[in-house]
Design an enzyme around this catalytic site. Structure first.
Site, PDB file in Angstrom:
ATOM      1  N   TYR A   8       0.839  -1.205   0.000  1.00 47.95           N
ATOM      2  CA  TYR A   8       0.000   0.000   0.000  1.00 47.95           C
ATOM      3  C   TYR A   8       0.873   1.255   0.000  1.00 47.95           C
ATOM      4  CZ  TYR A   8      -4.600  -2.141   0.516  1.00 47.95           C
ATOM      5  OH  TYR A   8      -5.770  -2.816   0.282  1.00 47.95           O
ATOM      6  N   GLU A  25      -8.463  -6.245   5.473  1.00 52.36           N
ATOM      7  CA  GLU A  25      -7.693  -7.402   5.008  1.00 52.36           C
ATOM      8  C   GLU A  25      -7.007  -8.129   6.155  1.00 52.36           C
ATOM      9  OE1 GLU A  25      -5.350  -5.617   1.882  1.00 52.36           O
ATOM     10  OE2 GLU A  25      -7.204  -4.926   0.915  1.00 52.36           O
ATOM     11  N   THR A  36     -18.980 -22.384 -13.621  1.00 53.53           N
ATOM     12  CA  THR A  36     -18.149 -23.056 -12.611  1.00 53.53           C
ATOM     13  C   THR A  36     -18.627 -22.830 -11.173  1.00 53.53           C
ATOM     14  OG1 THR A  36     -16.533 -21.247 -12.846  1.00 53.53           O
ATOM     15  CG2 THR A  36     -16.089 -23.284 -14.032  1.00 53.53           C
TER      16      THR A  36
END
Length: 399
Positions: free
Chosen positions: A94, A136, A277
């Site tokens: 970042y 995250e 899928t």
């Protein structure tokens, strides 16, 4: 950020709307030139096509427009966070992105980039980076704590390769360390990374998991794309050249597009081409579930030869009362078939798909998603009950 800085950021919205793509293109060129190691992370096909540029331009614009309350973008940020975690993005990266983005603003805007504006955008970026790093970090922690979970890349061996159609192969992947693997929700994806000699670096790609969750293997079903000599299709071609026993780097399952196995809602699945899928994972999961939710699956592809899992779905359709499938081929086969000719027309089967409390899932190319989404809305389906997964960078915002 203070109120003056927020106003400065918002003042750049008109510039971003008219010249944002040029700024972002310059930024990517600057960053990948000065930090070439990032080519191992960024999808170079999306770089070449401009899709990644468009996606980031839209994200930067949305952030600038909502700088007073970025929390309204939380679902979008979580979706981006899932992709970042699947690529093992780190806080240090970042910093690299921020340095090149701010310098790109200075270099592209020139005299218009006064110190107050640059300071405002620096603060804005740092706040956004802090939000993303936090999102995250929680995802990394959850993956690491999960039974069989891990953080970052893990070596997997190709245990089996199965031809599903003229252009789609399934790859059964087992961990090289022979330890447990994390479970997943039907519809989620993994990232796969492999070295591409023609490019001189690794390339990652996200592939939906195409089986039900189990402790033994992950299955991905990959279409061999055209364009072997350029980034478009270069990874799928490389995978199709792999042999049993070859190793790939794999990230833990991720993604917000999935059917909750505990939910009792009926499912209506709409897929185009290799977009089948994640639907295959949903159907296999439902087959093994106790409640076996009523499921309607509408699939569209060019012809019978490229229809992956055709026989499997036909068998389930004939044997199971909970599944009803429809197929649309652009070109019908010479032999007898129950398929419709042409592309999906929901008007033809609206009586079967308009089900109380149903959840609608769409996966395929962007134009396919748009058409099917608009068709469902036109038939009176609540937008909140429609979920979609777009190939590549997320450019659509339909809900």
């Amino acid at each position: 950020m203070n109120s003056i800085q927020k106003e400065l950021v918002k003042s750049t919205v008109p510039i971003l709307k008219t010249n944002g793509n040029a700024l972002i293109s310059y930024f990517y060129q600057r960053m990948l030139t000065n930090s070439p190691e990032l080519k191992n992370i960024f999808n170079m096909a999306n770089q070449a096509s401009g899709k990644q540029h468009n996606a980031l331009t839209g994200a930067v614009l949305a952030y600038a427009e909502n700088i007073d309350d970025p929390s309204v973008l939380i679902n979008t940020l979580k979706s981006i966070g899932n992709k970042h975690v699947s690529l093992n993005i780190t806080p240090e990266q970042y910093d690299i992105v921020g340095t090149h983005l701010i310098n790109s603003i200075i270099e592209v805007l020139g005299a218009d980039a006064n110190s107050d504006l640059i300071e405002a955008w620096t603060c804005a970026y740092n706040e956004l980076a802090s939000i993303m790093i936090g999102i995250e970090a929680a995802m990394y922690e959850k993956n690491s704590q999960k039974k069989g979970g891990w953080k970052g890349w893990r070596s997997f061996k190709i245990a089996k390769i199965v031809s599903e159609s003229a252009e789609i192969n399934s790859f059964y992947l087992k961990p090289a360390d022979e330890k447990e693997i994390a479970d997943f929700f039907p519809g989620q994806y993994i990232s796969v990374s492999t070295y591409i000699p023609e490019l001189g670096h690794k390339q990652p790609r996200q592939y939906s998991l195409s089986s039900n969750s189990n402790n033994e293997f992950y299955r991905i079903s990959v279409k061999k794309e055209t364009g072997q000599a350029n980034p478009d299709g270069i990874v799928s071609n490389a995978l199709h050249n792999k042999k049993v026993g070859d190793e790939l780097e794999v990230s833990a399952p991720a993604g917000l597009f999935y059917a909750d196995p505990e939910s009792k809602n009926p499912l209506v699945l709409l897929s185009g081409g290799v977009g089948l899928t994640p639907m295959m994972s949903m159907v296999e999961t439902n087959k093994n579930a106790l409640q076996q939710n009523p499921t309607i699956w509408i699939h569209s592809c060019r012809n019978e030869n490229v229809h992956a899992f055709k026989d499997t779905i036909e068998e389930l359709n004939n044997e199971k009362t909970w599944l009803k499938s429809y197929v649309f081929y652009e070109t019908l086969p010479d032999t007898q078939t129950n398929a419709f000719e042409g592309r999906i027309d929901l008007q033809q089967i609206k009586e079967d798909i308009l089900i109380k409390d149903a959840k609608y899932y769409i996966c395929g190319p962007a134009i396919f998603i748009k058409v099917q989404y608009q068709s469902l809305v036109g038939l009176g389906v609540d937008r909140e009950n429609i979920l979609y997964e777009e190939f590549g960078p997320q450019l659509l915002s339909l809900n």
